[in-house]
Design a protein around this motif. Structure first.
Motif: not given
Length: 235
Positions: A1-4, A17, A87, A90, A93
């Motif tokens: 999954m790409n979290m921008t 997001i 998530r 992530d 961080r």
């Protein structure tokens, strides 16, 4: 999954997001909400003595500044909710293990073994309901050497204008920029998450993180909150 992450503000530090939650995850959370009794929202002391991790131990007060209804949804209630926490780890961080209860052997350099993440708070607003400007952090007792406090807030929106919602923006009245003196308003969008930091990088509380939930004009508003505390190392 790409979290921008899209930067909405540097003072306070606010990030958007989109599509953090999928439609199926939203449906699952709303389904769970259907079986939960919601109570009148309260405000309370979130200083280090309560540590914010057990809502039952907070000193809570019913108040006109917060007129929504809410309840609490434990991470252990379903694998999907567990995935939300993972998530979120992530995204911020932060080691996922810090967001759950740990054994003595896991991450031994941290004195506390309780989760630094609070139980998810499910919130519902009807028309005219709101939460006036406030901070998510509290102030620790002067004798508390660790000075624990809420570090970051993540809001997850569960519905939007396509469901008939009008109003209900998340607003930051102390938003600082070079173009306008108006507050920053974040419009609810199903699946979107907003991350903002209650503390500055130097550990002081960020007064600019003051925020509000604008009144719902029409329809209803659903969201969940996740509050993350700063980890306390051994002295």
């Amino acid at each position: 999954m790409n979290m921008t992450l899209t930067v909405l503000s540097c003072a306070p530090r606010v990030f958007e997001i989109r599509n953090f939650l999928s439609e199926k995850e939203i449906d699952h959370i709303i389904e769970i909400a259907g079986g939960i009794k919601l109570s009148e929202s309260t405000t309370g002391d979130v200083g280090s003595n309560s540590n914010g991790k057990n809502p039952d131990t907070k000193v809570e007060r019913k108040t006109k500044v917060r007129t929504s209804k809410n309840s609490w949804v434990a991470r252990e209630k379903s694998p999907i909710l567990d995935a939300v926490y993972r998530r979120a780890a992530d995204l911020t961080r932060i080691d996922e293990a810090l967001m759950r209860t740990r054994s003595e052997e896991e991450i031994p350099e941290f004195d506390g073994k309780r989760s630094i993440a609070e139980t998810l708070q499910l919130v519902h607003y009807d028309p005219t309901q709101e939460y006036t400007a406030h901070h998510d952090f509290g102030y620790s007792h002067i004798d508390d050497n660790m000075q624990a406090a809420r570090f970051a807030t993540i809001l997850f929106y569960l519905n939007d204008e396509h469901d008939g919602l009008v109003g209900g923006e998340t607003a930051f009245p102390r938003y600082i920029n070079g173009k306008t003196f108006h507050d920053l308003k974040v419009k609810p969008e199903a699946g979107k998450a907003i991350l903002f930091y209650d503390q500055l990088p130097d550990g002081n509380m960020d007064d600019f993180s003051q925020h509000s939930a604008k009144p719902v004009i029409r329809g209803e508003k659903w969201l969940i909150n996740l509050w993350i505390w700063d980890p306390a190392y051994k002295a």
